[in-house]
Write an enzyme that holds these catalytic residues in place. Structure first.
Site, mmCIF file in Angstrom:
data_model
loop_
_atom_site.group_PDB
_atom_site.id
_atom_site.type_symbol
_atom_site.label_atom_id
_atom_site.label_comp_id
_atom_site.label_asym_id
_atom_site.label_seq_id
_atom_site.Cartn_x
_atom_site.Cartn_y
_atom_site.Cartn_z
ATOM 1 N N THR A 124 41.345 43.348 38.844
ATOM 2 C CA THR A 124 42.665 42.742 39.059
ATOM 3 C C THR A 124 42.685 41.275 38.650
ATOM 4 O OG1 THR A 124 42.185 42.127 41.359
ATOM 5 C CG2 THR A 124 43.126 44.320 40.979
ATOM 6 N N THR A 125 41.609 40.801 38.057
ATOM 7 C CA THR A 125 41.519 39.434 37.542
ATOM 8 C C THR A 125 41.031 39.503 36.097
ATOM 9 O OG1 THR A 125 39.235 39.211 38.343
ATOM 10 C CG2 THR A 125 41.002 38.460 39.808
ATOM 11 N N HIS B 96 42.098 38.837 49.247
ATOM 12 C CA HIS B 96 43.357 38.457 48.613
ATOM 13 C C HIS B 96 44.435 38.364 49.690
ATOM 14 C CE1 HIS B 96 42.036 39.178 44.404
ATOM 15 N NE2 HIS B 96 41.260 40.089 44.968
ATOM 16 N N HIS C 87 35.400 40.091 48.707
ATOM 17 C CA HIS C 87 36.296 38.936 48.654
ATOM 18 C C HIS C 87 37.672 39.332 49.178
ATOM 19 C CE1 HIS C 87 36.983 40.864 44.657
ATOM 20 N NE2 HIS C 87 38.252 40.522 44.907
ATOM 21 N N HIS D 79 38.356 43.384 49.077
ATOM 22 C CA HIS D 79 37.785 44.165 47.990
ATOM 23 C C HIS D 79 36.265 44.152 48.119
ATOM 24 C CE1 HIS D 79 41.522 43.650 45.159
ATOM 25 N NE2 HIS D 79 41.711 44.526 46.139
ATOM 26 N N HIS E 170 39.015 31.199 42.960
ATOM 27 C CA HIS E 170 40.175 32.085 43.052
ATOM 28 C C HIS E 170 40.180 32.890 44.352
ATOM 29 C CE1 HIS E 170 39.557 31.554 38.625
ATOM 30 N NE2 HIS E 170 40.847 31.304 38.690
#
Length: 265
Positions: A208-209, A127, A125, A144, A99
């Site tokens: 957020t996941t 986004h 990670h 993040h 992801h």
């Protein structure tokens, strides 16, 4: 008239073999297969609007009242706290989680003291585009930096990214994202990743996941950093639009904060 003895013996033997043959599959079936991970995504039937329906453990994604990301105000509230940051070089693996592209620090590279509690960097990670928005507008990307304290409570440091000059500090991370199969260690200067101004937004939110766990402390830097169009494109090429839509603020407060950075070498 009674059955002959040899016929009785043969019938019993066949029955015993039949029972053994039927029992064997039942014994093997008594060991349940390992559960497959629940598939979720950012699009279609397994996208954010359906996360809560994919697994009972994801229920917070639908009914949680303190979810992330959120839309942040244009003006940062006056700082009400000061975070202590201590950063140094960190060496870690870069890999694809399925992801996002992730730099797995495992507690190395940075510590952060918030409200008297020390957190250590676990992973970084990206986004694309940003998950947090400012006055309704997303940034080109968002980093993040996920931290944890000794009890496992999470604090996420969010850094918004705009398109502009190339980021030298993030170059090792970006370069590794182009050949993830090589499984090589990457060294990053965590202090150099941070923006010049450490003024920030602070609020209580969630992952957020999935499973969208709440009681996560968020610190989002109000000053973005810059990455080149090529660098952003590499991350987008790995995972395009891996951003959850903003969630209702509800009764939560967004407060302002600042930070002091000490560099360890």
């Amino acid at each position: 008239m009674s059955a002959r003895p040899w016929l009785i013996t043969a019938a019993l033997t066949v029955a015993a073999i039949t029972l053994v043959g039927c029992a064997q599959p039942a014994t093997e079936a008594s060991v349940p297969p390992a559960a497959e991970p629940v598939h979720w995504s950012y699009d279609g039937a397994s996208g954010p609007a359906s996360w809560a329906e994919l697994d009972p453990g994801f229920v917070a994604c639908g009914v949680g009242t303190a979810q992330s990301p959120i839309d942040l105000p244009t003006t940062v509230p006056a700082p009400s706290s000061v975070i202590q940051l201590s950063a140094e070089d960190a060496e870690a693996d870069v890999f694809d989680t399925g992801h996002a592209v992730e730099f797995e620090a495992d507690g190395e590279g940075e510590t952060l003291t918030f409200a008297g509690v020390e957190y250590s960097l676990q992973q970084l990670h990206a986004h694309v585009p940003s998950e947090h928005t400012v006055n309704g507008q997303p940034a080109a990307a968002e980093l993040h930096l996920v931290h944890a304290d000794s009890a496992g409570k999470l604090l996420v440091l969010g850094i918004l990214v705009t398109e502009g000059p190339e980021s030298d500090a993030l170059a090792p991370f970006i370069d590794a994202a182009t050949h993830l199969a090589d499984d090589e260690d990457v060294t990053m200067d965590i202090a150099a990743v941070l923006p010049r101004s450490l003024e920030n937004y602070e609020y209580s939110g969630s992952l957020t996941t999935p499973p969208c766990t709440e009681d996560v402390q968020w610190v989002v830097m109000s000053t973005p950093i810059s990455m080149s169009a090529e660098q952003i494109g590499i991350l987008e090429g790995a995972h395009s639009h891996n951003a959850r839509p903003t969630q209702p603020l509800g009764g939560r407060d967004v407060v302002g904060g600042s930070a002091e950075l000490g560099v360890e070498g």
